[in-house]
Design an enzyme around this catalytic site. Structure first.
Site, PDB file in Angstrom:
ATOM      1  N   GLU A   1       4.821  -6.394  13.559  1.00 28.50           N
ATOM      2  CA  GLU A   1       4.041  -6.521  14.788  1.00 28.50           C
ATOM      3  C   GLU A   1       3.726  -7.986  15.068  1.00 28.50           C
ATOM      4  OE1 GLU A   1      -0.150  -4.843  16.639  1.00 28.50           O
ATOM      5  OE2 GLU A   1       0.445  -4.273  14.616  1.00 28.50           O
TER       6      GLU A   1
ATOM      7  N   ARG B   1       0.809  -1.223   0.000  1.00 23.64           N
ATOM      8  CA  ARG B   1       0.000   0.000   0.000  1.00 23.64           C
ATOM      9  C   ARG B   1       0.840   1.271   0.000  1.00 23.64           C
ATOM     10  NH1 ARG B   1      -2.794  -3.922   2.791  1.00 23.64           N
ATOM     11  NH2 ARG B   1      -1.739  -3.319   4.690  1.00 23.64           N
TER      12      ARG B   1
END
Length: 178
Positions: A98, A61
């Protein structure tokens, strides 16, 4: 007003990709022509008085927002890709996500020494992707002092980690929680 509109177009998906994560899905923002235009215009307005030679965006993105912003600012775009996607000679940086590990690569001739580069991605969480991106650019002797995002997760350490590496952060929408 614009920030509220942008937030209204971002979908939240609970427990994705794992339990406890509130995934902020910007694909719904991208599907809304008005929101996409507002987001790119707001980023361009933030950086119109800066001088960048290139914009670099992380797969995938970061490509979308980075390319649109590069066009608005009249500079080139550098894709930072997952391994084995770029055809030329590359350098590679591995980093922690993460919820896992990944790597990015850049062509060795994508950045010339001293070029000032703005990093762009859709979301800032722990900062791993952007720290890896900055490392790639700096290894190519580029200058990285700024990074921008559509979304920042303020409870996670991304912004402080980037600031610790001398990178100023700007995001259009902030969310508390993961």
């Amino acid at each position: 007003m614009s920030q509220e509109y942008l937030k209204s177009t971002i979908r939240t998906i609970p427990d994705y990709p794992k339990k406890g994560i509130m995934f902020r899905d910007v694909t719904t923002l991208m599907q809304d022509a008005k929101a996409l235009s507002i987001a790119v215009d707001m980023l361009a307005e933030q950086y119109q008085r800066h001088t960048f030679d290139k914009i670099a965006g992380a797969e995938a993105r970061g490509f979308i927002f980075g390319t649109a912003l590069a066009l608005k600012l009249g500079v080139g775009f550098v894709p930072l890709r997952k391994p084995n996607k770029l055809p030329g000679k590359v350098i590679k940086e591995t980093y922690q996500l993460e919820y896992g590990e990944s790597s990015l690569e850049a062509h060795i001739d994508a950045i010339q020494p001293g070029e000032k580069v703005l990093l762009v991605d859709d979301l800032l969480a722990t900062g791993g992707t952007m720290l890896a991106s900055a490392s790639l650019i700096r290894r190519l002797k580029g200058v990285v002092e700024d990074a921008c995002f559509i979304v920042s997760l303020t409870d996670l350490p991304g912004e402080s980690r980037l600031q610790g590496e001398g990178i100023n952060c700007f995001s259009l929408c902030q969310y508390e929680g993961e």
